[in-house]
Structures are given as structure tokens and as C-alpha cells.
Design a protein around this motif. Structure first.
Motif, PDB file in Angstrom:
ATOM      1  N   GLY A 182      39.527  32.827 -23.361  1.00 17.30           N
ATOM      2  CA  GLY A 182      38.142  33.177 -23.715  1.00 17.30           C
ATOM      3  C   GLY A 182      38.006  33.201 -25.232  1.00 17.30           C
ATOM      4  N   CYS A 183      36.991  32.498 -25.737  1.00 19.03           N
ATOM      5  CA  CYS A 183      36.736  32.530 -27.179  1.00 19.03           C
ATOM      6  C   CYS A 183      35.228  32.471 -27.422  1.00 19.03           C
ATOM      7  CB  CYS A 183      37.421  31.368 -27.904  1.00 19.03           C
ATOM      8  SG  CYS A 183      37.220  31.538 -29.705  1.00 19.03           S
ATOM      9  N   ASN A 184      34.802  33.134 -28.514  1.00 19.32           N
ATOM     10  CA  ASN A 184      33.362  33.153 -28.841  1.00 19.32           C
ATOM     11  C   ASN A 184      32.997  32.100 -29.881  1.00 19.32           C
ATOM     12  OD1 ASN A 184      34.903  34.527 -30.757  1.00 19.32           O
ATOM     13  ND2 ASN A 184      33.186  35.768 -31.454  1.00 19.32           N
ATOM     14  N   LEU A 185      33.977  31.327 -30.347  1.00 15.35           N
ATOM     15  CA  LEU A 185      33.701  30.263 -31.316  1.00 15.35           C
ATOM     16  C   LEU A 185      34.071  28.897 -30.738  1.00 15.35           C
ATOM     17  CD1 LEU A 185      34.890  31.765 -34.749  1.00 15.35           C
ATOM     18  CD2 LEU A 185      32.674  31.979 -33.611  1.00 15.35           C
ATOM     19  N   ASP A 186      33.785  27.851 -31.498  1.00 14.86           N
ATOM     20  CA  ASP A 186      34.058  26.473 -31.002  1.00 14.86           C
ATOM     21  C   ASP A 186      34.534  25.576 -32.140  1.00 14.86           C
ATOM     22  OD1 ASP A 186      30.633  25.121 -31.148  1.00 14.86           O
ATOM     23  OD2 ASP A 186      31.764  26.393 -32.523  1.00 14.86           O
ATOM     24  N   CYS A 187      35.554  26.041 -32.866  1.00 11.52           N
ATOM     25  CA  CYS A 187      36.077  25.271 -34.006  1.00 11.52           C
ATOM     26  C   CYS A 187      36.381  23.833 -33.577  1.00 11.52           C
ATOM     27  CB  CYS A 187      37.350  25.920 -34.547  1.00 11.52           C
ATOM     28  SG  CYS A 187      37.142  27.672 -34.882  1.00 11.52           S
ATOM     29  N   ILE A 188      35.866  22.877 -34.345  1.00 13.16           N
ATOM     30  CA  ILE A 188      36.005  21.476 -33.874  1.00 13.16           C
ATOM     31  C   ILE A 188      37.469  21.052 -33.864  1.00 13.16           C
ATOM     32  CG2 ILE A 188      33.722  20.623 -34.552  1.00 13.16           C
ATOM     33  CD1 ILE A 188      35.217  19.301 -37.009  1.00 13.16           C
ATOM     34  N   TYR A 189      38.306  21.746 -34.668  1.00 12.45           N
ATOM     35  CA  TYR A 189      39.711  21.339 -34.789  1.00 12.45           C
ATOM     36  C   TYR A 189      40.620  22.121 -33.824  1.00 12.45           C
ATOM     37  CZ  TYR A 189      39.488  25.534 -37.666  1.00 12.45           C
ATOM     38  OH  TYR A 189      39.251  26.801 -38.115  1.00 12.45           O
ATOM     39  N   CYS A 190      40.025  22.982 -32.993  1.00 18.83           N
ATOM     40  CA  CYS A 190      40.853  23.886 -32.177  1.00 18.83           C
ATOM     41  C   CYS A 190      41.942  23.138 -31.410  1.00 18.83           C
ATOM     42  CB  CYS A 190      39.978  24.655 -31.184  1.00 18.83           C
ATOM     43  SG  CYS A 190      40.942  25.881 -30.238  1.00 18.83           S
ATOM     44  N   ASP A 191      43.184  23.608 -31.635  1.00 20.38           N
ATOM     45  CA  ASP A 191      44.311  22.899 -30.985  1.00 20.38           C
ATOM     46  C   ASP A 191      44.645  23.497 -29.616  1.00 20.38           C
ATOM     47  OD1 ASP A 191      47.004  24.448 -32.982  1.00 20.38           O
ATOM     48  OD2 ASP A 191      45.494  25.299 -31.638  1.00 20.38           O
ATOM     49  N   SER A 219      42.131  27.197 -23.851  1.00 19.27           N
ATOM     50  CA  SER A 219      42.224  28.667 -23.834  1.00 19.27           C
ATOM     51  C   SER A 219      40.880  29.302 -24.169  1.00 19.27           C
ATOM     52  CB  SER A 219      43.272  29.151 -24.855  1.00 19.27           C
ATOM     53  OG  SER A 219      42.789  28.961 -26.181  1.00 19.27           O
ATOM     54  N   ARG A 220      39.884  28.468 -24.525  1.00 17.28           N
ATOM     55  CA  ARG A 220      38.592  29.064 -24.893  1.00 17.28           C
ATOM     56  C   ARG A 220      37.803  29.494 -23.662  1.00 17.28           C
ATOM     57  NH1 ARG A 220      35.834  24.625 -28.016  1.00 17.28           N
ATOM     58  NH2 ARG A 220      34.095  26.004 -27.631  1.00 17.28           N
ATOM     59  N   ASP A 221      38.188  28.986 -22.490  1.00 18.35           N
ATOM     60  CA  ASP A 221      37.449  29.323 -21.256  1.00 18.35           C
ATOM     61  C   ASP A 221      38.157  30.465 -20.519  1.00 18.35           C
ATOM     62  OD1 ASP A 221      36.230  27.368 -18.418  1.00 18.35           O
ATOM     63  OD2 ASP A 221      36.285  29.534 -18.806  1.00 18.35           O
ATOM     64  N   THR A 269      47.104  36.596 -29.455  1.00 11.10           N
ATOM     65  CA  THR A 269      46.281  35.482 -29.905  1.00 11.10           C
ATOM     66  C   THR A 269      45.381  34.995 -28.778  1.00 11.10           C
ATOM     67  OG1 THR A 269      46.331  33.329 -30.978  1.00 11.10           O
ATOM     68  CG2 THR A 269      48.138  33.809 -29.434  1.00 11.10           C
ATOM     69  N   GLY A 270      44.845  33.760 -28.917  1.00 11.13           N
ATOM     70  CA  GLY A 270      43.933  33.308 -27.844  1.00 11.13           C
ATOM     71  C   GLY A 270      43.575  31.843 -28.025  1.00 11.13           C
ATOM     72  N   GLY A 271      42.480  31.405 -27.627  1.00  7.96           N
ATOM     73  CA  GLY A 271      41.255  32.198 -27.424  1.00  7.96           C
ATOM     74  C   GLY A 271      41.111  33.253 -28.521  1.00  7.96           C
ATOM     75  N   GLU A 272      40.217  34.157 -28.278  1.00  3.57           N
ATOM     76  CA  GLU A 272      39.965  35.205 -29.267  1.00  3.57           C
ATOM     77  C   GLU A 272      40.394  36.559 -28.699  1.00  3.57           C
ATOM     78  OE1 GLU A 272      39.686  35.554 -32.423  1.00  3.57           O
ATOM     79  OE2 GLU A 272      39.680  37.700 -32.023  1.00  3.57           O
ATOM     80  N   THR A 286      43.414  36.486 -35.277  1.00  2.00           N
ATOM     81  CA  THR A 286      42.004  36.582 -34.891  1.00  2.00           C
ATOM     82  C   THR A 286      41.082  35.722 -35.744  1.00  2.00           C
ATOM     83  OG1 THR A 286      40.116  38.118 -34.668  1.00  2.00           O
ATOM     84  CG2 THR A 286      41.709  38.640 -36.373  1.00  2.00           C
ATOM     85  N   ASN A 287      39.921  35.360 -35.145  1.00  2.00           N
ATOM     86  CA  ASN A 287      38.929  34.602 -35.919  1.00  2.00           C
ATOM     87  C   ASN A 287      38.048  35.547 -36.740  1.00  2.00           C
ATOM     88  OD1 ASN A 287      36.787  35.574 -34.274  1.00  2.00           O
ATOM     89  ND2 ASN A 287      36.996  33.888 -32.848  1.00  2.00           N
ATOM     90  N   GLY A 288      38.276  36.862 -36.622  1.00  2.00           N
ATOM     91  CA  GLY A 288      37.640  37.843 -37.513  1.00  2.00           C
ATOM     92  C   GLY A 288      36.164  38.064 -37.289  1.00  2.00           C
ATOM     93  N   ILE A 320      39.364  32.794 -42.049  1.00  2.00           N
ATOM     94  CA  ILE A 320      38.020  32.615 -42.613  1.00  2.00           C
ATOM     95  C   ILE A 320      37.654  31.177 -42.244  1.00  2.00           C
ATOM     96  CG2 ILE A 320      36.623  32.390 -44.718  1.00  2.00           C
ATOM     97  CD1 ILE A 320      37.236  35.216 -44.666  1.00  2.00           C
ATOM     98  N   LYS A 321      36.723  31.052 -41.302  1.00  7.55           N
ATOM     99  CA  LYS A 321      36.372  29.729 -40.780  1.00  7.55           C
ATOM    100  C   LYS A 321      35.363  29.052 -41.727  1.00  7.55           C
ATOM    101  CE  LYS A 321      38.523  30.488 -36.792  1.00  7.55           C
ATOM    102  NZ  LYS A 321      39.770  29.789 -36.407  1.00  7.55           N
ATOM    103  N   LEU A 322      35.616  27.795 -42.035  1.00  8.68           N
ATOM    104  CA  LEU A 322      34.620  27.056 -42.827  1.00  8.68           C
ATOM    105  C   LEU A 322      33.456  26.727 -41.898  1.00  8.68           C
ATOM    106  CD1 LEU A 322      36.936  24.770 -45.007  1.00  8.68           C
ATOM    107  CD2 LEU A 322      35.976  27.016 -45.527  1.00  8.68           C
TER     108      LEU A 322
HETATM  109  S1  SF4 Z   1      40.622  29.837 -30.328  1.00 14.88           S
HETATM  110 FE1  SF4 Z   1      40.501  30.174 -32.559  1.00 14.88          FE
HETATM  111  S2  SF4 Z   1      40.624  28.088 -33.376  1.00 14.88           S
HETATM  112 FE2  SF4 Z   1      40.130  27.867 -31.200  1.00 14.88          FE
HETATM  113  S3  SF4 Z   1      37.882  27.787 -31.120  1.00 14.88           S
HETATM  114 FE3  SF4 Z   1      38.462  29.934 -30.859  1.00 14.88          FE
HETATM  115  S4  SF4 Z   1      38.342  30.718 -32.946  1.00 14.88           S
HETATM  116 FE4  SF4 Z   1      38.455  28.531 -33.157  1.00 14.88          FE
END
Ligand code: SF4
Ligand SMILES: C[S@@+](CC[C@H](N)C(=O)[O-])C[C@H]1O[C@@H](n2cnc3c(N)ncnc32)[C@H](O)[C@@H]1O
Ligand SMILES: Nc1nc2[nH]cc(C(=O)O)c2c(=O)[nH]1
Ligand SMILES: [Mg+2]
Length: 232
Positions: free
Chosen positions: A30-39, A43-45, A75-78, A101-103, A123-125
Motif C-alpha cells: 500500500g502506498c499513497n504516492l506514485d513515483c514514476i521511477y518506483c522500483d 507493493s503499492r497495492d 519499508t513498503g509501499g509506504e 518513508t516517503n515523508g 524528499i520527492k522531486l
Molecule cells: S513505494 Fe516509495 S518509491 Fe514507490 S511509489 Fe511509493 S513512495 Fe514512491
């Protein structure tokens, strides 16, 4: 109380100031962001996680202890989506813990700040996320200030891509400098995005970015070494 866990594994810390330390990783789903580079996009779901109770998670972590263990990495996800669960888990767990964390959730950082030993706050750009605008930087700075005030060993990571404009980095560094309560105490890790092959011929840009951050902060360039060594 349960939380969705995507994976639990033993490896070495591949990023930031604890690089090389043996850790047991707990990756929440689970994650609340969608960083385009997320490796680790899967794990975001949260549906991709298995629900664990605190006792079940503790048992799994205990089974992975090694003689060189330094700490666990949450870690995560968030992970801060599950702050209450993490607080309950850390009250039971005897190991030191790093929060990765993504802070973006400062109120949740407050919940666990007394129980965490180390924190890597990204600190996400803004250019590389769509679900939040520039306001994310203020939230991340608030998270860093909260954790530093509680004497958590806190450092900041900025992931940059070969496409990152030096001008945009300058703007972000100014926001960090203006917002951090104790700038001399904050170390910044400049983390080149993986895959590292994309940086071939672009190394000079990384040095330029390091110079920009280095005007105001203690900075170092550290790539994801687990990718180089092919660790998980
Ligand atoms: S898990 Fe981390 S890197 Fe991946 S989308 Fe979420 S905040 Fe961004
Ligand atoms: C997968 S995230 C999970 C924790 C949290 N969501 C975060 O973003 O910090 C863990 C770390 O991996 C970094 N990361 C993700 N994809 C990356 C990539 N392609 N290159 C370099 N670092 C990456 C993130 O910036 C973050 O520091
Ligand atoms: N070895 C290793 N080190 C890491 N440091 C941060 C990671 C993450 O995905 O949060 C990570 C990871 O996925 N593997
Ligand atoms: Mg990773």
C-alpha cells in the motif's frame, strides 16, 4: 489489528547512511504516492499484501535473525500508512528499527517517533509524482523536523534521474534549507535512480547536483548497492 505485508526478507541495507548493514526487511503493501521511477510498483497495492498480526510478524522476523543483524527496516509501499500497527509491533520487538518513508504523513510520523531508531526520509522531486503537488515537500520537511526533534537518527534521500533539471533541484534545496529547524544536523543522500546504466555519460550532472546540495548540506552520492550486488 492487522497490516498487509508484501514481503519479509533478510538482506543488506542497499541505500542511504546504513548501507551495508545486515537487516531484516518488512515491506508493507500500500502506498499513497506514485513515483514514476518506483522500483517496487506491485507493493503499492495493499491487495498485494498478506494480512499479518503483530505476533505473526514478530515470529516471521525472529525466524530471520542472523549473527550480523544490525536492525530491521520497515519499508513498503509506504510504512507510515500503518503507524498504529508499527507502534504496537515496535513495542514488542527488541531490535532497532529503520523507517524508510516517503515523508508525506507527518502526523503518522509523530505516532511512531518514540519507537524508531533510524529514519530515511525521501524528499520527492514533484516532477516525478502525480498524486501530490509541491506541497509534498513541506510535509516531508515537517516529518524530518518531527523525527530529528525526537532524536531519531534521521537522514534525507533525494532520488534524481538523468532527466532531473539542476534548476528544479536548486528550488527544492532552498525549500529544505528554509524549512529544516537544524540544517547542520541533516545529512542528505543524493540517490541516482536505477537502472544505473542510464547514468553512463551523465556522471557530471550528478557531481553538479552534489555541488548544489553541498552549498547548504552535508551531502554524499550513494547508489542502490543491492542492485549492483544483486541482493534482494
Ligand atoms: S513505494 Fe516509495 S518509491 Fe514507490 S511509489 Fe511509493 S513512495 Fe514512491
Ligand atoms: C520503494 S521505496 C519504499 C519506502 C517509501 N515509500 C519511500 O519512497 O521512501 C524505498 C526507497 O526506494 C527508492 N527507490 C524506489 N525506486 C527507485 C529507483 N528506481 N531508483 C532509485 N531509488 C529508488 C525510494 O526513493 C525510496 O527511498
Ligand atoms: N537491499 C535492499 N535495501 C533497501 N533499502 C531500501 C529498500 C526499499 O525498498 O525500501 C531496499 C531494498 O528493497 N533492498
Ligand atoms: Mg527496494
Amino acid at each position: 489489528m492487522k497490516a498487509p505485508v508484501y514481503e519479509i526478507f533478510s538482506s543488506i541495507q542497499g541505500e542511504g547512511l546504513l548501507v551495508g548493514k545486515r537487516q531484516i526487511f518488512v515491506r508493507f503493501a500500500g502506498c499513497n504516492l506514485d513515483c514514476i521511477y518506483c522500483d517496487t510498483p506491485k507493493s503499492r497495492d495493499p491487495k498485494n499484501g498478506k494480512l499479518f498480526s503483530v505476533d505473526e510478524l514478530y515470529k516471521s522476523v525472529k525466524s530471520l535473525v542472523t549473527p550480523d543483524l544490525h536492525s530491521i527496516c520497515l519499508t513498503g509501499g509506504e510504512p507510515l500508512l500503518y503507524a498504529d500497527f508499527i507502534k504496537k509491533f515496535l513495542k514488542k520487538c527488541e531490535f532497532n528499527a529503520l523507517l524508510e518513508t516517503n515523508g508525506s504523513l507527518p502526523d503518522n510520523a509523530k505516532v511512531i517517533s518514540k519507537f524508531i531508531d533510524y529514519a530515511a526520509v525521501d524528499i520527492k522531486l514533484p516532477r516525478y509524482i502525480t498524486v501530490m503537488g509541491e506541497e509534498i515537500i513541506e510535509k516531508e520537511i515537517e516529518t524530518i523536523n518531527i523525527l530529528m526533534a525526537k532524536k531519531v537518527y534521521t537522514y534525507c534521500k533525494i532520488v534524481v534521474l538523468p532527466s532531473t533539471k539542476v534548476k528544479s533541484l536548486k528550488k527544492v534545496v532552498k525549500k529544505i534549507r528554509d524549512g529544516i529547524v537544524n540544517p547542520l544536523g541533516l545529512q542528505i543522500v543524493l540517490q541516482p535512480s536505477s537502472p544505473l546504466k542510464n547514468w553512463i555519460g551523465k556522471q557530471k550532472r550528478l557531481l553538479k547536483m552534489s555541488e548544489i546540495i553541498g552549498k547548504d548540506f552535508n551531502v554524499r552520492i550513494i547508489p542502490q548497492i543491492h542492485k549492483i550486488l544483486k541482493f534482494r
